[in-house]
Design an enzyme around this catalytic site. Sequence first.
Site, PDB file in Angstrom:
ATOM      1  N   SER A  73       0.850  -1.197   0.000  1.00  0.00           N
ATOM      2  CA  SER A  73       0.000   0.000   0.000  1.00  0.00           C
ATOM      3  C   SER A  73       0.886   1.247   0.000  1.00  0.00           C
ATOM      4  O   SER A  73       2.121   1.138   0.001  1.00  0.00           O
ATOM      5  CB  SER A  73      -0.924  -0.011   1.217  1.00  0.00           C
ATOM      6  OG  SER A  73      -0.155  -0.056   2.378  1.00  0.00           O
ATOM      7  N   GLY A  84      -3.709   7.365  -5.340  1.00  0.00           N
ATOM      8  CA  GLY A  84      -4.512   8.591  -5.384  1.00  0.00           C
ATOM      9  C   GLY A  84      -3.873   9.629  -6.296  1.00  0.00           C
ATOM     10  O   GLY A  84      -4.556  10.320  -7.049  1.00  0.00           O
ATOM     11  N   ASP A  93      -7.813  10.986  -0.297  1.00  0.00           N
ATOM     12  CA  ASP A  93      -7.500  11.006  -1.730  1.00  0.00           C
ATOM     13  C   ASP A  93      -8.405  11.975  -2.493  1.00  0.00           C
ATOM     14  O   ASP A  93      -8.009  12.505  -3.530  1.00  0.00           O
ATOM     15  CB  ASP A  93      -7.610   9.604  -2.333  1.00  0.00           C
ATOM     16  CG  ASP A  93      -6.312   8.829  -2.156  1.00  0.00           C
ATOM     17  OD1 ASP A  93      -5.246   9.469  -2.191  1.00  0.00           O
ATOM     18  OD2 ASP A  93      -6.357   7.604  -1.972  1.00  0.00           O
ATOM     19  N   ASP A 106      -6.390  -8.485  -0.926  1.00  0.00           N
ATOM     20  CA  ASP A 106      -7.085  -8.273   0.348  1.00  0.00           C
ATOM     21  C   ASP A 106      -8.453  -8.954   0.274  1.00  0.00           C
ATOM     22  O   ASP A 106      -9.144  -8.838  -0.744  1.00  0.00           O
ATOM     23  CB  ASP A 106      -7.367  -6.774   0.587  1.00  0.00           C
ATOM     24  CG  ASP A 106      -6.106  -5.961   0.795  1.00  0.00           C
ATOM     25  OD1 ASP A 106      -5.041  -6.575   1.010  1.00  0.00           O
ATOM     26  OD2 ASP A 106      -6.196  -4.718   0.739  1.00  0.00           O
ATOM     27  N   ILE A 107      -8.823  -9.625   1.360  1.00  0.00           N
ATOM     28  CA  ILE A 107     -10.140 -10.284   1.379  1.00  0.00           C
ATOM     29  C   ILE A 107     -11.236  -9.247   1.159  1.00  0.00           C
ATOM     30  O   ILE A 107     -12.179  -9.449   0.404  1.00  0.00           O
ATOM     31  CB  ILE A 107     -10.352 -10.993   2.743  1.00  0.00           C
ATOM     32  CG1 ILE A 107      -9.387 -12.169   2.852  1.00  0.00           C
ATOM     33  CG2 ILE A 107     -11.797 -11.458   2.908  1.00  0.00           C
ATOM     34  CD1 ILE A 107      -9.423 -12.881   4.181  1.00  0.00           C
ATOM     35  N   LYS A 151      13.841  -5.317  -8.961  1.00  0.00           N
ATOM     36  CA  LYS A 151      13.172  -6.615  -9.056  1.00  0.00           C
ATOM     37  C   LYS A 151      11.728  -6.490  -9.549  1.00  0.00           C
ATOM     38  O   LYS A 151      10.927  -5.759  -8.956  1.00  0.00           O
ATOM     39  CB  LYS A 151      13.169  -7.287  -7.666  1.00  0.00           C
ATOM     40  CG  LYS A 151      14.550  -7.684  -7.194  1.00  0.00           C
ATOM     41  CD  LYS A 151      15.043  -8.842  -8.060  1.00  0.00           C
ATOM     42  CE  LYS A 151      16.416  -9.313  -7.634  1.00  0.00           C
ATOM     43  NZ  LYS A 151      16.983 -10.245  -8.620  1.00  0.00           N
ATOM     44  N   PRO A 182       7.745  -9.094  -7.789  1.00  0.00           N
ATOM     45  CA  PRO A 182       6.502  -8.757  -7.086  1.00  0.00           C
ATOM     46  C   PRO A 182       5.414  -8.241  -8.044  1.00  0.00           C
ATOM     47  O   PRO A 182       4.234  -8.538  -7.870  1.00  0.00           O
ATOM     48  CB  PRO A 182       6.926  -7.650  -6.107  1.00  0.00           C
ATOM     49  CG  PRO A 182       8.385  -7.845  -5.914  1.00  0.00           C
ATOM     50  CD  PRO A 182       8.903  -8.387  -7.213  1.00  0.00           C
ATOM     51  N   CYS A 237     -10.465  25.795  12.835  1.00  0.00           N
ATOM     52  CA  CYS A 237     -11.515  25.039  13.523  1.00  0.00           C
ATOM     53  C   CYS A 237     -11.198  24.924  15.022  1.00  0.00           C
ATOM     54  O   CYS A 237     -11.294  25.910  15.725  1.00  0.00           O
ATOM     55  CB  CYS A 237     -11.751  23.701  12.846  1.00  0.00           C
ATOM     56  SG  CYS A 237     -13.434  23.131  13.131  1.00  0.00           S
ATOM     57  N   ARG A 243     -18.748  20.492  15.801  1.00  0.00           N
ATOM     58  CA  ARG A 243     -19.981  20.421  16.583  1.00  0.00           C
ATOM     59  C   ARG A 243     -20.131  21.648  17.479  1.00  0.00           C
ATOM     60  O   ARG A 243     -21.207  22.007  17.895  1.00  0.00           O
ATOM     61  CB  ARG A 243     -19.893  19.183  17.485  1.00  0.00           C
ATOM     62  CG  ARG A 243     -21.046  18.239  17.368  1.00  0.00           C
ATOM     63  CD  ARG A 243     -20.849  17.049  18.302  1.00  0.00           C
ATOM     64  NE  ARG A 243     -20.294  15.886  17.603  1.00  0.00           N
ATOM     65  CZ  ARG A 243     -20.969  15.136  16.734  1.00  0.00           C
ATOM     66  NH1 ARG A 243     -22.218  15.406  16.462  1.00  0.00           N
ATOM     67  NH2 ARG A 243     -20.402  14.113  16.148  1.00  0.00           N
ATOM     68  N   HIS A 282     -12.861  25.182   7.447  1.00  0.00           N
ATOM     69  CA  HIS A 282     -11.581  24.600   7.003  1.00  0.00           C
ATOM     70  C   HIS A 282     -11.221  25.108   5.610  1.00  0.00           C
ATOM     71  O   HIS A 282     -11.588  24.483   4.611  1.00  0.00           O
ATOM     72  CB  HIS A 282     -11.689  23.072   6.931  1.00  0.00           C
ATOM     73  CG  HIS A 282     -11.838  22.402   8.248  1.00  0.00           C
ATOM     74  ND1 HIS A 282     -10.779  21.852   8.923  1.00  0.00           N
ATOM     75  CD2 HIS A 282     -12.925  22.194   9.029  1.00  0.00           C
ATOM     76  CE1 HIS A 282     -11.199  21.325  10.058  1.00  0.00           C
ATOM     77  NE2 HIS A 282     -12.505  21.514  10.151  1.00  0.00           N
ATOM     78  N   GLU A 290      -8.528  24.885   4.162  1.00  0.00           N
ATOM     79  CA  GLU A 290      -7.552  23.998   3.491  1.00  0.00           C
ATOM     80  C   GLU A 290      -8.213  23.050   2.493  1.00  0.00           C
ATOM     81  O   GLU A 290      -7.557  22.584   1.569  1.00  0.00           O
ATOM     82  CB  GLU A 290      -6.741  23.202   4.531  1.00  0.00           C
ATOM     83  CG  GLU A 290      -7.490  22.098   5.282  1.00  0.00           C
ATOM     84  CD  GLU A 290      -8.217  22.575   6.531  1.00  0.00           C
ATOM     85  OE1 GLU A 290      -8.518  23.781   6.626  1.00  0.00           O
ATOM     86  OE2 GLU A 290      -8.511  21.725   7.403  1.00  0.00           O
TER      87      GLU A 290
HETATM   88  N1  GLN Z   1     -13.742  19.525  18.071  1.00  0.00           N
HETATM   89  C1  GLN Z   1     -14.202  20.802  17.601  1.00  0.00           C
HETATM   90  C2  GLN Z   1     -15.691  20.786  17.286  1.00  0.00           C
HETATM   91  O1  GLN Z   1     -16.265  19.736  17.087  1.00  0.00           O
HETATM   92  C3  GLN Z   1     -13.406  21.242  16.381  1.00  0.00           C
HETATM   93  C4  GLN Z   1     -13.522  20.331  15.208  1.00  0.00           C
HETATM   94  C5  GLN Z   1     -12.427  20.509  14.182  1.00  0.00           C
HETATM   95  O2  GLN Z   1     -11.362  21.045  14.476  1.00  0.00           O
HETATM   96  N2  GLN Z   1     -12.648  20.023  12.987  1.00  0.00           N
HETATM   97  O3  GLN Z   1     -16.298  21.813  17.208  1.00  0.00           O
END
Ligand code: GLN
Length: 556
Positions: free
Chosen positions: A14, A19, A72, A147-148, A186, A189, A379, A485, A530, A532
């Site tokens: 693996s 990806g 991925d 893998d099974i 080689k 494999p 976050c 949350r 987020h 990112e």
């Molecule tokens: N644990 C925090 C929440 O649930 C922040 C979650 C996170 O950083 N993605 O609000």
Amino acid sequence: MNTKYIFVTGGVVSSLGKGIISASIGKLLLARGYKVTIQKFDPYINIDPGTLNPYEHGECYVTEDGMETDLDLGHYERFTGIRTTRDNSITTGRIYKTVIDRERHGDYLGKTIQVVPHITDEIKRRMLREEATFDFVITEVGGTIGDIESAPFMEAIRQLRWELGRNAVCVHLTYVPYLKAADELKTKPTQHSVKELQSMGIQPDILVLRTERHLDDTMRLKVASFCNVDLECVVQSEDMPSIYEVPVNMQRQGLDAAILRKIGIPVGETPAMKPWHDFLEKQRNASREVHIGLVGKYDLQDAYKSIRESLNLAGIYNDVKTKIHFVNSQDLTTDNVAAQLNGMAGIIICPGFGQRGIEGKIIAAEYTRSHDIPTFGICLGMQMMVIEFARNVLGYKDATSRESLTPDPSPKGEGSDYHCVIDLMEEQKNITQMGGTMRLGAYDCELKEGSKTFEAYSQAKLSTPLALRRGVGGEAVISERHRHRYEFNNQYRDEYEAAGMKCVGINPDADLVEIVEIPEKRWYIGTQFHPEYSSTVLHPHPLFMSFIKACIDGKS
Ligand code: GLN
């Protein structure tokens, strides 16, 4: 044209980068003007990776429509810029759940439900994606041949190959190890892995050989003849200085051309991919370094994959090489924080869950705020910035997040008078199930004009997906993905504002605070969302761009 299907499997070991290869194929076909989607099928039984510890499979990526998925999908989006959806990430658990729900509903009355054909039919249905129109559907299957768990996926691919004829191709990724003692590469494999695939009734059309050393033509010919694959269909994927070099390397060896030929589509001219090459040029030329501390609790490359990539991309577009230093928040104390963050031009306070390591994040936030070091809280990171400010500026020494008091609110007891500046969202209060129940996916956020955040987003070209747009009343609106949350407690909003931490991004529908910043600092911004997840190679994220810029400016 009829939809064409590309199946990507992996053998030998693996972590070969299936990806990246799938994303590269997607990129190359996209560059030829095709409508492409890339999907991942994972053989585990969890419905989605949302409940998994990052140590299991790395970060959990979130789509705009709120699906918690395999990381991925982050590669697929970063490479192609195409947004994925909940249909692009499937697990064995989801397949079984659909079939079992149907069985309970009575859809198969009288029948014995079996792996073949019921589970395999459901896999095939999802692999075909007939509800949408694509020129190419690329399906990557997680795990390794043999893998099974992945056997039903392989059986589905075998059947589809048969049914789709030339409209489907199988790409198999394997590993060619170099044995130092023998000074030899080689191929055995690989031969075994292909035999294993053939024993399942699948003949690969194309082999991508991962290797640390260059394979000469004799080697490729050997693999081709042992595995019943054309020589031009044996492609090598040598280690590259950057994953973003891979599509170009694949194009150079004609991987996309080989796919098209197998399917029977005229190959035509090789697309120039000018913006991609310009990016690679910038990447090669960036020599100055900027050092960023990543304050988190998972000491694992993949745990903060999208953040790392967002930093790298923003660095490249700012003509610098981003050097990321992981700082374990569990080891941070007021005594060692100065030493631990020494030399960092800026820090990221990472997302996360639970109690472990959060005090270290608060210590880091205090240190960088009081030393005016550029800081980006994401976050949970933003939540820790908010708590730190409450403790050390507002004077609420017991300020905390409801998450830290859950499930055990001791020592003060239930209904106690902790200052929960981060609290549970109203809509989360009656939820008892853990999986898929957070605030997930993209939500709108209105930006306060004149804030640093507003300035950052204003820098993104208007035509790009990350640029701010104007609402009906002329408001500056952005949309970003969430996974949490807990939430900034609006009860304290005025106090924060008065003391200098401004709430500069608000969700207009729920009046939730999405972004905080301290304008008098060089760059001290926390986002509940987020950013990112929406950085791509051709469109680096404006907040990461602005953060890196602030880090560089501070150094010169
Ligand atoms: N644990 C925090 C929440 O649930 C922040 C979650 C996170 O950083 N993605 O609000």
